[in-house]
Design an enzyme around this catalytic site. Structure first.
Site, PDB file in Angstrom:
ATOM      1  N   HIS A 103       4.048  30.328 -25.470  1.00 45.16           N
ATOM      2  CA  HIS A 103       4.035  31.658 -24.834  1.00 45.16           C
ATOM      3  C   HIS A 103       3.280  32.622 -25.762  1.00 45.16           C
ATOM      4  O   HIS A 103       3.585  32.687 -26.953  1.00 45.16           O
ATOM      5  CB  HIS A 103       5.472  32.141 -24.610  1.00 45.16           C
TER       6      HIS A 103
ATOM      7  N   CYS B   1      11.800  28.796 -21.753  1.00 45.40           N
ATOM      8  CA  CYS B   1      11.060  29.511 -22.804  1.00 45.40           C
ATOM      9  C   CYS B   1      11.858  30.733 -23.245  1.00 45.40           C
ATOM     10  O   CYS B   1      12.242  31.559 -22.418  1.00 45.40           O
ATOM     11  CB  CYS B   1       9.694  29.945 -22.276  1.00 45.40           C
TER      12      CYS B   1
ATOM     13  N   ARG C  30     -22.814  13.786 -44.354  1.00 39.61           N
ATOM     14  CA  ARG C  30     -22.318  12.422 -44.479  1.00 39.61           C
ATOM     15  C   ARG C  30     -21.879  11.879 -43.116  1.00 39.61           C
ATOM     16  O   ARG C  30     -21.496  12.645 -42.230  1.00 39.61           O
ATOM     17  CB  ARG C  30     -21.194  12.336 -45.509  1.00 39.61           C
TER      18      ARG C  30
ATOM     19  N   HIS D  64       3.519  32.994 -19.274  1.00 38.92           N
ATOM     20  CA  HIS D  64       3.721  31.898 -20.219  1.00 38.92           C
ATOM     21  C   HIS D  64       2.454  31.081 -20.442  1.00 38.92           C
ATOM     22  O   HIS D  64       2.266  30.463 -21.496  1.00 38.92           O
ATOM     23  CB  HIS D  64       4.835  30.992 -19.667  1.00 38.92           C
TER      24      HIS D  64
ATOM     25  N   HIS E 193       2.304  35.140 -28.163  1.00 43.73           N
ATOM     26  CA  HIS E 193       3.108  36.081 -28.944  1.00 43.73           C
ATOM     27  C   HIS E 193       2.601  36.165 -30.374  1.00 43.73           C
ATOM     28  O   HIS E 193       1.891  35.287 -30.853  1.00 43.73           O
ATOM     29  CB  HIS E 193       4.578  35.654 -28.957  1.00 43.73           C
TER      30      HIS E 193
ATOM     31  N   CYS F 227       9.854  34.125 -22.235  1.00 47.21           N
ATOM     32  CA  CYS F 227       9.541  34.525 -20.859  1.00 47.21           C
ATOM     33  C   CYS F 227      10.498  35.639 -20.395  1.00 47.21           C
ATOM     34  O   CYS F 227      11.647  35.709 -20.841  1.00 47.21           O
ATOM     35  CB  CYS F 227       9.635  33.318 -19.916  1.00 47.21           C
TER      36      CYS F 227
ATOM     37  N   CYS G 155       3.094  27.157 -34.861  1.00 46.07           N
ATOM     38  CA  CYS G 155       3.617  28.015 -33.804  1.00 46.07           C
ATOM     39  C   CYS G 155       4.619  27.223 -32.970  1.00 46.07           C
ATOM     40  O   CYS G 155       4.336  26.109 -32.534  1.00 46.07           O
ATOM     41  CB  CYS G 155       2.480  28.528 -32.940  1.00 46.07           C
ATOM     42  N   SER G 156       5.792  27.807 -32.752  1.00 46.25           N
ATOM     43  CA  SER G 156       6.889  27.057 -32.144  1.00 46.25           C
ATOM     44  C   SER G 156       6.891  27.123 -30.628  1.00 46.25           C
ATOM     45  O   SER G 156       7.631  26.402 -29.986  1.00 46.25           O
ATOM     46  CB  SER G 156       8.221  27.594 -32.685  1.00 46.25           C
TER      47      SER G 156
ATOM     48  N   PHE H 222      -7.956  20.238 -44.042  1.00 47.78           N
ATOM     49  CA  PHE H 222      -6.701  20.348 -44.778  1.00 47.78           C
ATOM     50  C   PHE H 222      -6.975  20.993 -46.129  1.00 47.78           C
ATOM     51  O   PHE H 222      -7.937  20.641 -46.801  1.00 47.78           O
ATOM     52  CB  PHE H 222      -6.065  18.968 -44.985  1.00 47.78           C
TER      53      PHE H 222
ATOM     54  N   HIS I  42      -9.232  45.699 -41.606  1.00 45.10           N
ATOM     55  CA  HIS I  42      -9.934  44.493 -41.144  1.00 45.10           C
ATOM     56  C   HIS I  42      -8.921  43.457 -40.671  1.00 45.10           C
ATOM     57  O   HIS I  42      -7.752  43.492 -41.055  1.00 45.10           O
ATOM     58  CB  HIS I  42     -10.791  43.899 -42.268  1.00 45.10           C
TER      59      HIS I  42
ATOM     60  N   GLN J   3       3.725  38.198 -34.427  1.00 43.57           N
ATOM     61  CA  GLN J   3       4.871  38.643 -35.211  1.00 43.57           C
ATOM     62  C   GLN J   3       4.497  39.829 -36.078  1.00 43.57           C
ATOM     63  O   GLN J   3       3.319  40.080 -36.337  1.00 43.57           O
ATOM     64  CB  GLN J   3       5.339  37.515 -36.134  1.00 43.57           C
TER      65      GLN J   3
ATOM     66  N   ARG K  25     -22.502  17.601 -48.316  1.00 36.65           N
ATOM     67  CA  ARG K  25     -21.530  16.661 -47.751  1.00 36.65           C
ATOM     68  C   ARG K  25     -21.452  16.737 -46.233  1.00 36.65           C
ATOM     69  O   ARG K  25     -20.977  15.808 -45.581  1.00 36.65           O
ATOM     70  CB  ARG K  25     -20.132  16.939 -48.317  1.00 36.65           C
TER      71      ARG K  25
ATOM     72  N   ASN L 285       0.379  33.401 -35.183  1.00 34.82           N
ATOM     73  CA  ASN L 285       0.143  31.975 -35.410  1.00 34.82           C
ATOM     74  C   ASN L 285      -0.078  31.380 -34.049  1.00 34.82           C
ATOM     75  O   ASN L 285       0.803  31.469 -33.200  1.00 34.82           O
ATOM     76  CB  ASN L 285       1.386  31.280 -35.993  1.00 34.82           C
TER      77      ASN L 285
HETATM   78  P1  H2U Z   1       6.321  31.381 -34.149  1.00 39.21           P
HETATM   79  O1  H2U Z   1       6.168  30.545 -32.938  1.00 39.21           O
HETATM   80  O2  H2U Z   1       5.026  31.989 -34.611  1.00 39.21           O
HETATM   81  O3  H2U Z   1       7.114  30.669 -35.211  1.00 39.21           O
HETATM   82  O4  H2U Z   1       7.195  32.651 -33.712  1.00 39.21           O
HETATM   83  C1  H2U Z   1       8.378  32.547 -33.000  1.00 39.21           C
HETATM   84  C2  H2U Z   1       9.399  33.455 -33.637  1.00 39.21           C
HETATM   85  O5  H2U Z   1      10.405  33.716 -32.678  1.00 39.21           O
HETATM   86  C3  H2U Z   1      10.066  32.821 -34.835  1.00 39.21           C
HETATM   87  O6  H2U Z   1       9.854  33.647 -35.958  1.00 39.21           O
HETATM   88  C4  H2U Z   1      11.643  33.789 -33.315  1.00 39.21           C
HETATM   89  C5  H2U Z   1      11.557  32.791 -34.450  1.00 39.21           C
HETATM   90  O7  H2U Z   1      12.365  33.194 -35.517  1.00 39.21           O
HETATM   91  N1  H2U Z   1      12.689  33.526 -32.335  1.00 39.21           N
HETATM   92  C6  H2U Z   1      13.589  34.521 -31.987  1.00 39.21           C
HETATM   93  O8  H2U Z   1      13.538  35.610 -32.561  1.00 39.21           O
HETATM   94  N2  H2U Z   1      14.536  34.293 -31.013  1.00 39.21           N
HETATM   95  C7  H2U Z   1      14.679  33.110 -30.356  1.00 39.21           C
HETATM   96  O9  H2U Z   1      15.512  33.002 -29.478  1.00 39.21           O
HETATM   97  C8  H2U Z   1      13.846  31.946 -30.748  1.00 39.21           C
HETATM   98  C9  H2U Z   1      12.743  32.210 -31.730  1.00 39.21           C
HETATM   99 ZN    ZN Z   2       7.312  31.750 -21.725  1.00 38.28          ZN
END
Ligand code: H2U
Ligand code: ZN
Length: 344
Positions: free
Chosen positions: A166, A53, A32, A117, A168, A56, A162-163, A315, A299, A170, A29, A155
């Protein structure tokens, strides 16, 4: 192993030796016609410091917390923890029930990789990546004294949920062994009992002998697109000697890990001329009272979603959700492209 020519051209299934799950491969595939976008995205400007942020240095976070003016890495307890250290016990007394539940305890932390950042791990100097490796190892050691499983992960990129750009990662530490490591534990244990050797060390040796899926290697580490990769450019990072857990890594191995991560992440970024999104994380032997676990080999998994360009991703839907994972380009083709990208 099946015939290489056949594998490169015909649909087949491959077994993930680490999880025991099968995957469908459809190499025919990949030929294609494709009329989607292949242009790289324009670069996005990010300032070295962002006043809004929450990661930061010096900035306020959710609630009343404020970050210190950190200059290297910075770890804090997640303000929105998915698991809690003081959750009540719940008895799972009726294994025959269709409504089983079990209480969990744990804690979640956030690791800022850099005060800057505008950087990603790929942009950071090797010494600064090594500082992140040290944090991963130290956190695993500390939380591993209390918790059975310490999941270190990152992430990266909005497409991976990822939110915040910056840099980071977890850590989620729990008093139970979650599903994915539980599978890997079972398969590695089974292999150890059958062969008296560690599954991933034998696998590593076999991959090095074949060479087709090796992306890059140094004295202590090898990066391969695993035989059973389900994401298009998925990789596995494995140390050459037996290592059960991150804290067992020697200083020189941490430094060479930082170096190979820099090579891999740079290759990823070059592949589609974009800051490559992914989810990555470490798997090592379970912690707390687990003790010696010779069947386990440390790993890292990298699971990047991109398929053809900065905007065209794979996806895991339809057949993948309802039957089993499927891929088009073979692991060998993906490794070849990453190898070329790593060479610049
Ligand atoms: P992600 O971008 O991978 O979701 O990780 C950001 C994490 O940061 C997320 O788990 C935490 C969120 O709960 N967070 C805090 O602990 N304090 C904050 O003020 C905002 C976000
Ligand atoms: Zn930042």
């Amino acid at each position: 192993m099946a015939d290489e020519q056949l594998l490169a051209q015909w649909p087949h299934r491959r077994l993930n030796a680490l999880t025991g799950e099968w995957l469908l491969v459809s190499p025919h595939r990949a030929r294609r016609p494709w009329q989607g976008q292949v242009e790289p995205l324009p670069p996005v400007y990010r300032p070295p410091y962002a006043a809004d942020c929450y990661l930061c240095p010096g900035n306020p976070r959710a609630g009343s917390a404020r970050n210190p003016r950190y200059t290297s890495t910075f770890v804090f307890t997640n303000d929105f923890q998915a698991v809690l250290p003081d959750a009540p016990a719940m008895a799972d007394e009726t294994p025959s029930s269709l409504f089983r539940a079990s209480g969990v305890r744990g804690t979640c932390r956030v690791i800022c990789f850099s005060p800057r950042h505008d950087l990603t791990l790929a942009d950071m100097p090797v010494e600064d990546i090594a500082a992140v490796v040290d944090v991963w190892a130290d956190q695993t050691a500390e939380l591993g004294r209390t918790y059975r499983w310490v999941q270190v992960f990152e992430n990266k990129g909005a497409t991976m949920g990822c939110s915040n750009p910056h840099p980071h990662g977890q850590i989620w530490a729990t008093d139970f062994l979650p599903t994915e490591p539980e599978r890997e534990d079972a398969r590695q244990r089974e292999y150890w009992h059958a062969n008296g050797t560690a599954l991933l060390l034998d696998y590593l040796q076999a991959e090095r002998a074949v060479d087709a899926r090796v992306v890059t290697q140094n004295d202590d580490w090898t990066v391969v697109v695993p035989w059973w990769a389900m994401w298009p450019f998925e990789t596995l990072v494995i140390p050459s000697r037996p290592v059960q857990r991150m804290p067992d890594l020697k200083p020189a191995e941490r430094r060479s890990l930082a170096a190979i991560l820099k090579t891999l992440l740079t290759a990823y970024d070059r592949l589609f001329a974009t800051s490559f999104p992914y989810t990555m994380g470490w798997h090592g032997a379970p912690t707390a009272d687990t003790g010696d676990a010779p069947h386990w080999q440390l790993h890292a998994h990298f699971y990047p979603p991109l398929l053809r360009s900065a905007t065209v991703r794979k996806f895991m839907v339809g057949y993948e959700m309802l039957s089993e994972p499927q891929r088009d380009i073979t692991a060998e083709q993906a490794a070849e492209r990453l190898r070329q990208s790593a060479q610049g």
